[in-house]
Each structure stands twice: as structure tokens, then as C-alpha cells.
Design an enzyme around this catalytic site. Structure first.
Site, mmCIF file in Angstrom:
data_model
loop_
_atom_site.group_PDB
_atom_site.id
_atom_site.type_symbol
_atom_site.label_atom_id
_atom_site.label_comp_id
_atom_site.label_asym_id
_atom_site.label_seq_id
_atom_site.Cartn_x
_atom_site.Cartn_y
_atom_site.Cartn_z
ATOM 1 N N LYS A 1 -5.714 2.448 3.762
ATOM 2 C CA LYS A 1 -7.095 1.965 2.573
ATOM 3 C C LYS A 1 -7.910 3.179 2.493
ATOM 4 O O LYS A 1 -8.148 3.301 1.218
ATOM 5 C CB LYS A 1 -7.699 1.010 3.222
ATOM 6 N N LYS B 1 0.676 -1.077 -0.113
ATOM 7 C CA LYS B 1 -0.165 0.118 0.209
ATOM 8 C C LYS B 1 0.765 1.238 -0.217
ATOM 9 O O LYS B 1 0.260 2.307 -0.062
ATOM 10 C CB LYS B 1 -0.925 0.042 1.175
ATOM 11 N N VAL C 1 -6.864 -2.354 -1.033
ATOM 12 C CA VAL C 1 -7.905 -2.182 -0.078
ATOM 13 C C VAL C 1 -8.870 -3.287 0.264
ATOM 14 O O VAL C 1 -8.980 -3.429 1.470
ATOM 15 C CB VAL C 1 -8.722 -0.884 -0.725
ATOM 16 N N GLU D 1 -1.408 -9.052 12.019
ATOM 17 C CA GLU D 1 0.108 -9.274 11.705
ATOM 18 C C GLU D 1 0.686 -9.832 12.847
ATOM 19 O O GLU D 1 0.158 -9.949 13.891
ATOM 20 C CB GLU D 1 0.441 -7.588 11.418
#
Length: 379
Positions: free
Chosen positions: A239, A135, A165, A224
Site C-alpha cells: 500500500k 494490489k 490502499v 486473512e
């Protein structure tokens, strides 16, 4: 009879000649990158049969090592990689492509590296299109964002990033098409994070401690490695910024108001200490759940709104909300993401895009989809 056999043979040879070869370099072979390579290799024969397109991975690289081949990696690429990796510079890849006259080049970025995106312009100048799940190129300074688009235009190259996104959902393409067609998008609202979707769907549906649900999300691989990267809200903020820029709005990441879900005491501590202190989440989130109206649930929501027709920016918010259980956001299940797109033409009834929003396999499949879409465009 002999003449017919010759003609059939000639037709088969012609098909071979017309087969389009797409040459790929995959940067990053962690969870998403490795799954993507496996998916491409497993689907290669079927793609040739159905689309007459051959996907040739000629390079696999991470931040330190590079593996090159002229003719396709096979299922044992991991073994080959371990035995043959060499240190490299980016010029090694571009020079290799030039030396063997490789065309229809696509560079695939499956890293999360902020430095690597600075190489995009060099790759574009040297004949590469770009597909990315990273991103950062779309959320760094607006000047870099605009310069990158100019570079793509000047060199006639493409940059696809659908997974930035909505993981595998067709969100970015939908926003682009609506905007290019002149549709005035007035608002975008949704649950942008599959990780946080799972977390609050479970927490709202069950009488469990927040730390218990968080541990389950970690164990399932929905977060994560350091869950704070999800819980801080920055990923959702990025996003939201990407969608704002798709609408030609002049927003920067600092314009996004983000509610950080991490207690102050845990934001900067070492990861081990954070994992040992997950119970610190329990009291504040129990209070949030208890203080809701009847038949309401918690959702972590991103929202873009304002007078979007002026192109000078929008209000971008990321926050934890209590929403009615029977609303579209309230009915969300599992790790799904959902996006509501409000436009002038559709009025109060939004376009709704919903589906799997988390997981390396979903993201890899989304990147694969971008590769195939781009392959169709190349000569």
C-alpha cells in the site's frame, strides 16, 4: 388531452433510449466479489432511477469457471453459477462482448492473483476499462506499472483502484488530486491495515495476551485466512508503494523496509502448526507493551518521507511504533485506518483521512464506488 398523453409517452421512450448501459465482467467471486455482485444487483433499480445508468453484469468468473449471460444476473446468481459454469479462456469473454456488440465495458478484478494482472493489457486492447481491488498490478515491477499506464493512454481506457490502499476511503483520489494540482506532498504517515489496527488497538487498550487478541481478530474475520499475510507487513508495504508511485516516485517493493511481526520460528511452518503456536507471540509482545513510555500505545505504522520533489524515490518504512495515546494515531479505535498527509501548503497540520479499514463489505462498497465513478465518465 390526447396530445398531452402522447407527448408524455414519447418522453418516457426517449428516457429509455438515453439510458446508458454499462457492461461488467466480475473476476473473482469470493468474499469481496460475491458481496459486490449482490450490491450491484440490489442497487440496480435505484441507479437507473437516479443516474439513468444500467449496470449489466454479463460475466462472472473465477480462475477456472465462467458464467455468461446477455441480460443481467439476478439474486439467484449463485444457484445459476453452480448449475451452468464452464471452463474458459479469456478470449471467450472478449469474443462474447464483440459478438453482442457490448460497449462501455468494465473488467472488475477482485482476485489476489499475480498471474491475472498480466491479462490487463489484453483486456484494455479489447475495449475494457479496469476496476481492481487487487494490489499486485500496482506493486509489481515499475516497468510493468509504466507499460500499463501507456497502454491505458494509447487505448483511451481507465483504471481505478481506490480500494488498493484505504478500502472504502477516498485516499488514492485525494493523493492524485493534490499531486496533479502541483501540491508538494512532503510526508504520508498512517495505520494502513484495518486488521493490524484492530489488533493493536485492542492489545494496547486491554490487559490481554497478544494471542488472545489475535484469536479474536481471526474470529471476527479481520485477518486473512492465514494471519501471517497481515502480520508479515507485506500488505502495508504494498500500500505504501502504491502511494509512492502515485507521486511519480521510482520505488520498487524492495525499497520498502518492513518490520515482520511473526516470530522466526513460525514464519515458514504449516498453517495448522502456526495456529497451534500462537502463544509464541505472547512474551515478546508483552515486553513491547510493558517497555513503553507512560500514556503510549502500540501502532503498526507505514510512513513515506524524503525529498519527494526530486521524483527519484522516497524512504518507505513499515514498523511497530509506540505513540502518545492522545495523538491522532494513538486515538484510533476498532479496525479503522488513518492517513496523515503532510504538504507544503498545510505545513505542520496534515490532511487526515480516517475510517473503516477492514472487511469484505467495506472493500466491495469501495469497488462499487469506483464502478459508479467510471460509469459517469463513459459515453
Amino acid at each position: 388531452m390526447t396530445q398531452t398523453i402522447v407527448k408524455a409517452s414519447q418522453r418516457i421512450d426517449l428516457e429509455k433510449i438515453q439510458k446508458k448501459k454499462i457492461n461488467l465482467v466480475v473476476f473473482g467471486h469470493g468474499n469481496v466479489g460475491a458481496l459486490l455482485i449482490d450490491q450491484i444487483i440490489a442497487s440496480r433499480g435505484e441507479i437507473i432511477r437516479r443516474k439513468n445508468i444500467e449496470l449489466n453484469i454479463f460475466a462472472i468468473a473465477n480462475s477456472q469457471k465462467l458464467l455468461l449471460t446477455r441480460d443481467n444476473f439476478s439474486e439467484d446468481w449463485r444457484t445459476v453459477k453452480c448449475e451452468n459454469e464452464n471452463s474458459y479462456s479469456i478470449e471467450d469473454i472478449t469474443n462474447f462482448a464483440k459478438r453482442f456488440n457490448l460497449d462501455n465495458l468494465i473488467a472488475i478484478d477482485n482476485t489476489a492473483n499475480s498471474e491475472f494482472v498480466k491479462i490487463y493489457p489484453y483486456l484494455i486492447e479489447n475495449g475494457f476499462n479496469v476496476v481492481s481491488s487487487n494490489k499486485i498490478a500496482n506493486t509489481t515491477e515499475l516497468s510493468f506499472y509504466k507499460d500499463l499506464r501507456k497502454k491505458l493512454k494509447d487505448h483511451g481506457k481507465e483504471y481505478l483502484y481506490e480500494t488498493n490502499v484505504g478500502a472504502g476511503l477516498p485516499l488514492v483520489d485525494t493523493i492524485k488530486l493534490l499531486h496533479l494540482s502541483g501540491e508538494n506532498i512532503t510526508r504520508i504517515k498512517g495505520v494502513f491495515s484495518g486488521s493490524l489496527s484492530y489488533l493493536f488497538n485492542e492489545f494496547s487498550a486491554k490487559d490481554e495476551l497478544f494471542s488472545t487478541v489475535l484469536k479474536k481478530a481471526i474470529d471476527k474475520g479481520f485477518t486473512e485466512p492465514d494471519p501471517r499475510e497481515d502480520l508479515c507487513g507485506n500488505d502495508v508495504g504494498r500500500k505504501l508503494l502504491i502511494l509512492a508511485r502515485e507521486l511519480d516516485l521510482h520505488n520498487e517493493i524492495d525499497d520498502v523496509k518492513i518490520e515482520n511481526l511473526i516470530p522466526l520460528s513460525l514464519r515458514l511452518v504449516p498453517k495448522t502448526e502456526f495456529f497451534n503456536s500462537l502463544n509464541d507471540f505472547d512474551v515478546p509482545f508483552h515486553i513491547k507493551r510493558k517497555n513503553q513510555k507512560k500514556d503510549h500505545v502500540l501502532r503498526y505504522v507505514g510512513e513515506l518521507r524524503g525529498d519527494l520533489s526530486k521524483n527519484d524515490g522516497a524512504i518507505l518504512d513499515v514498523r511497530l511504533l509506540s505513540v502518545p495515546k492522545n495523538s491522532m494515531l494513538g486515538q484510533l479505535k476498532g479496525s479503522d485506518s488513518i492517513f496523515e498527509i503532510y504538504t507544503e501548503s498545510y505545513g505542520k497540520n496534515p490532511i487526515v483521512i480516517q475510517g473503516a479499514g477492514a472487511g469484505a463489505a467495506v472493500t466491495a462498497r469501495g469497488v462499487f464506488g469506483d464502478i459508479l465513478r467510471l460509469s459517469d465518465k463513459l459515453n
